[in-house]
Design an enzyme around this catalytic site. Structure first.
Site, PDB file in Angstrom:
ATOM      1  N   TYR A  67       0.830  -1.211   0.000  1.00 57.58           N
ATOM      2  CA  TYR A  67       0.000   0.000   0.000  1.00 57.58           C
ATOM      3  C   TYR A  67       0.858   1.253   0.000  1.00 57.58           C
ATOM      4  O   TYR A  67       0.560   2.222  -0.694  1.00 57.58           O
ATOM      5  CB  TYR A  67      -0.948   0.022   1.213  1.00 57.58           C
ATOM      6  CG  TYR A  67      -1.920   1.173   1.105  1.00 57.58           C
ATOM      7  CD1 TYR A  67      -3.144   1.024   0.456  1.00 57.58           C
ATOM      8  CD2 TYR A  67      -1.587   2.434   1.601  1.00 57.58           C
ATOM      9  CE1 TYR A  67      -4.003   2.092   0.307  1.00 57.58           C
ATOM     10  CE2 TYR A  67      -2.449   3.514   1.450  1.00 57.58           C
ATOM     11  CZ  TYR A  67      -3.659   3.329   0.802  1.00 57.58           C
ATOM     12  OH  TYR A  67      -4.510   4.385   0.644  1.00 57.58           O
ATOM     13  N   PHE A 119      -5.558  21.106 -24.824  1.00 56.59           N
ATOM     14  CA  PHE A 119      -6.350  19.919 -25.149  1.00 56.59           C
ATOM     15  C   PHE A 119      -7.695  20.050 -24.427  1.00 56.59           C
ATOM     16  O   PHE A 119      -7.797  20.783 -23.448  1.00 56.59           O
ATOM     17  CB  PHE A 119      -5.610  18.645 -24.716  1.00 56.59           C
ATOM     18  CG  PHE A 119      -6.401  17.400 -25.017  1.00 56.59           C
ATOM     19  CD1 PHE A 119      -6.634  17.015 -26.320  1.00 56.59           C
ATOM     20  CD2 PHE A 119      -6.959  16.648 -23.985  1.00 56.59           C
ATOM     21  CE1 PHE A 119      -7.410  15.899 -26.602  1.00 56.59           C
ATOM     22  CE2 PHE A 119      -7.723  15.523 -24.263  1.00 56.59           C
ATOM     23  CZ  PHE A 119      -7.949  15.153 -25.577  1.00 56.59           C
ATOM     24  N   ASP A 120      -8.745  19.360 -24.885  1.00 56.87           N
ATOM     25  CA  ASP A 120     -10.078  19.660 -24.331  1.00 56.87           C
ATOM     26  C   ASP A 120     -10.224  19.384 -22.833  1.00 56.87           C
ATOM     27  O   ASP A 120     -10.861  20.141 -22.122  1.00 56.87           O
ATOM     28  CB  ASP A 120     -11.225  19.075 -25.167  1.00 56.87           C
ATOM     29  CG  ASP A 120     -11.143  17.589 -25.395  1.00 56.87           C
ATOM     30  OD1 ASP A 120     -10.283  16.952 -24.779  1.00 56.87           O
ATOM     31  OD2 ASP A 120     -11.948  17.060 -26.187  1.00 56.87           O
ATOM     32  N   ASP A 210       2.480  20.166 -21.063  1.00 56.99           N
ATOM     33  CA  ASP A 210       1.566  19.031 -21.197  1.00 56.99           C
ATOM     34  C   ASP A 210       2.338  18.053 -22.078  1.00 56.99           C
ATOM     35  O   ASP A 210       2.396  18.196 -23.291  1.00 56.99           O
ATOM     36  CB  ASP A 210       0.255  19.493 -21.845  1.00 56.99           C
ATOM     37  CG  ASP A 210      -0.708  18.331 -22.068  1.00 56.99           C
ATOM     38  OD1 ASP A 210      -0.273  17.165 -21.937  1.00 56.99           O
ATOM     39  OD2 ASP A 210      -1.880  18.580 -22.384  1.00 56.99           O
ATOM     40  N   ALA A 212       2.269  14.828 -22.869  1.00 48.16           N
ATOM     41  CA  ALA A 212       1.724  13.522 -23.282  1.00 48.16           C
ATOM     42  C   ALA A 212       2.505  12.892 -24.446  1.00 48.16           C
ATOM     43  O   ALA A 212       2.700  11.684 -24.491  1.00 48.16           O
ATOM     44  CB  ALA A 212       0.250  13.680 -23.657  1.00 48.16           C
ATOM     45  N   LYS A 253      -0.076   7.901 -23.643  1.00 47.24           N
ATOM     46  CA  LYS A 253       0.467   8.150 -24.982  1.00 47.24           C
ATOM     47  C   LYS A 253       1.942   7.728 -24.963  1.00 47.24           C
ATOM     48  O   LYS A 253       2.250   6.569 -25.163  1.00 47.24           O
ATOM     49  CB  LYS A 253       0.322   9.633 -25.364  1.00 47.24           C
ATOM     50  CG  LYS A 253      -1.106  10.049 -25.684  1.00 47.24           C
ATOM     51  CD  LYS A 253      -1.901  10.347 -24.452  1.00 47.24           C
ATOM     52  CE  LYS A 253      -3.221  11.002 -24.715  1.00 47.24           C
ATOM     53  NZ  LYS A 253      -4.060  11.041 -23.517  1.00 47.24           N
ATOM     54  N   HIS A 445     -20.292  15.447 -28.155  1.00 42.09           N
ATOM     55  CA  HIS A 445     -19.911  14.444 -29.162  1.00 42.09           C
ATOM     56  C   HIS A 445     -19.923  13.016 -28.621  1.00 42.09           C
ATOM     57  O   HIS A 445     -20.045  12.066 -29.369  1.00 42.09           O
ATOM     58  CB  HIS A 445     -18.558  14.790 -29.799  1.00 42.09           C
ATOM     59  CG  HIS A 445     -17.471  15.061 -28.808  1.00 42.09           C
ATOM     60  ND1 HIS A 445     -17.443  16.191 -28.036  1.00 42.09           N
ATOM     61  CD2 HIS A 445     -16.385  14.341 -28.458  1.00 42.09           C
ATOM     62  CE1 HIS A 445     -16.379  16.159 -27.255  1.00 42.09           C
ATOM     63  NE2 HIS A 445     -15.724  15.049 -27.489  1.00 42.09           N
TER      64      HIS A 445
HETATM   65  N1  F0G Z   1      -3.242  16.278 -22.900  1.00 43.97           N
HETATM   66  C1  F0G Z   1      -3.223  15.899 -24.180  1.00 43.97           C
HETATM   67  C2  F0G Z   1      -2.379  16.654 -25.162  1.00 43.97           C
HETATM   68  C3  F0G Z   1      -4.017  14.822 -24.614  1.00 43.97           C
HETATM   69  O1  F0G Z   1      -3.996  14.459 -25.896  1.00 43.97           O
HETATM   70  C4  F0G Z   1      -4.810  14.135 -23.661  1.00 43.97           C
HETATM   71  C5  F0G Z   1      -5.650  13.008 -24.069  1.00 43.97           C
HETATM   72  C6  F0G Z   1      -4.776  14.564 -22.327  1.00 43.97           C
HETATM   73  C7  F0G Z   1      -3.969  15.633 -21.975  1.00 43.97           C
HETATM   74  C8  F0G Z   1      -5.600  13.888 -21.251  1.00 43.97           C
HETATM   75  O2  F0G Z   1      -5.015  12.712 -20.868  1.00 43.97           O
HETATM   76  O3  F0G Z   1      -6.705  10.980 -21.506  1.00 43.97           O
HETATM   77  O4  F0G Z   1      -4.835  10.475 -19.918  1.00 43.97           O
HETATM   78  O5  F0G Z   1      -6.704  11.924 -19.208  1.00 43.97           O
HETATM   79  N2  F0G Z   1      -5.884  12.703 -25.250  1.00 43.97           N
HETATM   80  C9  F0G Z   1      -6.600  11.557 -25.753  1.00 43.97           C
HETATM   81  C10 F0G Z   1      -6.722  11.650 -27.263  1.00 43.97           C
HETATM   82  C11 F0G Z   1      -7.880  11.257 -25.061  1.00 43.97           C
HETATM   83  O6  F0G Z   1      -7.397  10.777 -27.860  1.00 43.97           O
HETATM   84  O7  F0G Z   1      -6.117  12.541 -27.869  1.00 43.97           O
HETATM   85  P1  F0G Z   1      -5.866  11.450 -20.350  1.00 43.97           P
END
Ligand code: F0G
Length: 456
Positions: A67, A119-120, A210, A212, A253, A445
């Protein structure tokens, strides 16, 4: 060629056109609602969809599920601190958890966050913290066709101006998304990152990566940025992390794991505050919502992803698909990146107005003819209508993203995608549009319902 061979396989579903047409109707033409077993080639996302290596699996078997204080955490922490240089590392279950914890701690309501493009989920977490998210993409990003190598850059002049004239809403952070997913998957140059870091430091504003797709960004820097040709992607990535004050990372990613992420920080006070929230909402700081095996697999994935042989092949397979798609007569956002191709559906289907959703129409057609799942990035995603369905706002471009999962599909799978597109491009005028028949007020969407618009 792929710098690996295949040891474990997963059969992919092969369906008939009639089955796919029926499936589309059943899910009200919303590809998110298909069952994965109805999809032959799934290019919906490159997130959490990669294939793990034998070494990752072995590392996972070695996971310590204590843990608190597990050996897995310390192995993870050593690997990530070597890569990023950050003093404080907090594991989280995925990228948006990192965003939520960092932004709700760092930001005060009423302030602004600037970015090359949020990113969204990043935007959503900035807004949930009561702040405004502003995108400042560089001017080259507006032209989809030019092959400028660093269209993911932030507009430095606009950034300088925004930092100097913040007025009522002070700038609380600058988020640099590498590569810029919301902006066509385009990379950010080291020069742009460095100048952004200088401007931020001068103003006392933290710069957050960010990260990713940090390894793919680093690869493109070694290919295209003067002065970086002799550096390894790993060296470029190390430098990029060290230019920033911290990072949020979705390891789904460029960690090549199915779940995982982290926050990296240098500021001890901020890290301590984030840690408190982490404990309350994700888990104890040595596991942060993950299993020990996940931490070990992530550490191994982060080492593998910066290997030049892996990245070279990833770039090559994306270029292979891009070249065939262009040859089929379908324009893409140029230059082609690594994690996805963005198809210019608006140009392929000029007979469909934005509010018959050409991107969505192309995505449905790719599924109906080829069993291929993709994601619309156009007026279905970004547009708005009034309560009678009359258009209020449409997206600047009508795109479809073909995201490329890591190490999953081979060139022959992608040839099938290109052939399907070529088939559509032969008679694009036969592709009909869609209208919305049901939607929810936020992130529509995911749950939207549509119906075909009958051709005149
Ligand atoms: N930042 C970027 C640039 C991303 O592309 C994503 C996720 C996230 C943050 C959020 O990360 O999904 O681990 O919570 N992108 C995916 C996509 C969902 O299909 O582009 P997460």
């Amino acid at each position: 060629m792929e710098p690996y061979r295949i040891k474990v396989i997963e059969p992919i579903p092969l369906t008939t056109e009639q089955q796919r047409a029926e499936a589309l109707k059943r899910v009200s033409y919303n590809l998110f609602n298909l069952r994965a077993e109805e999809v032959t080639i799934d290019l919906l996302s490159d997130s959490g969809t990669g294939a793990i290596s034998a070494d990752q699996l072995a590392a996972g078997m070695n996971g310590d599920e204590s843990y608190a204080g597990s050996r897995s955490f310390y192995r993870f922490r050593d690997t990530v601190s070597e890569l990023t240089g950050y003093a404080y590392l907090l594991p989280v279950h995925q990228g948006r958890a990192a965003e939520r914890i960092l932004f709700s701690t760092l930001l005060t309501p009423g302030s602004t966050v600037l970015s090359n493009t949020h990113f969204d989920t990043t935007r959503a977490n900035v807004e949930l913290a009561g702040c405004q998210a502003r995108d400042l993409p560089c001017p080259e990003a507006k032209d989809l066709d030019t092959p400028h190598p660093f269209k993911g850059n932030i507009d430095l002049q606009a950034l300088k101006l925004a930092l100097e004239t913040a007025g009522e809403s002070p700038v609380a952070a600058v988020v640099m998304t590498i590569t810029n997913n919301g902006g066509g998957g385009q990379p950010v140059s080291m020069d742009n990152l460095r100048q952004t870091a200088d401007l931020c430091r001068h103003r006392g504003v933290p710069m957050i990566l960010d990260a990713a797709r940090f390894a793919e960004n680093a690869w493109l820097v070694t290919r295209h940025e003067p002065g970086y040709q002799d550096r390894t992607p790993r060296q470029v990535a190390e430098e990029a992390f060290r230019l920033a004050d911290g990072c949020v990372m979705s390891a789904k990613k460029d960690g090549i794991v199915h779940i995982g992420g982290f926050i990296g920080l240098n500021d001890p006070e901020l890290a301590q505050k984030c840690e408190r929230l982490l404990i309350a909402t994700e888990g104890f700081p040595t596991y942060g919502g993950l299993a020990g095996r996940d931490l070990d697999m992530m550490a191994q994935g982060l080492r593998e992803v910066a290997e030049p042989t892996y990245l070279a092949e990833r770039a090559d397979i994306a270029a292979h698909l891009a070249q065939r798609v262009r040859a089929a007569g379908v324009d893409i956002v140029e230059p082609a990146g690594l994690h996805a191709l963005y198809l210019n559906a608006g140009r392929l289907l000029p007979h469909l107005p934005p509010h018959q959703y050409p991107g969505h129409a192309l995505a449905c057609e790719l599924y109906r003819r080829g069993g291929i799942r993709s994601a619309e990035l156009g007026s279905l995603y970004l547009g708005e209508e009034d309560e009678h369905g009359n258009p209020i706002k449409s997206a600047p471009y009508e795109l479809v993203r073909l995201a490329l999962p890591r190490r999953v599909y081979t060139r022959s799978h992608y040839d099938h995608v290109a052939r399907t597109l070529a088939d559509i491009a032969k008679d694009p005028h036969t592709v009909h549009g869609y209208r919305i028949v049901g939607q929810s007020p936020i992130l529509r969407h995911f749950s939207i319902k549509l119906a075909p618009v009958a051709p005149d």
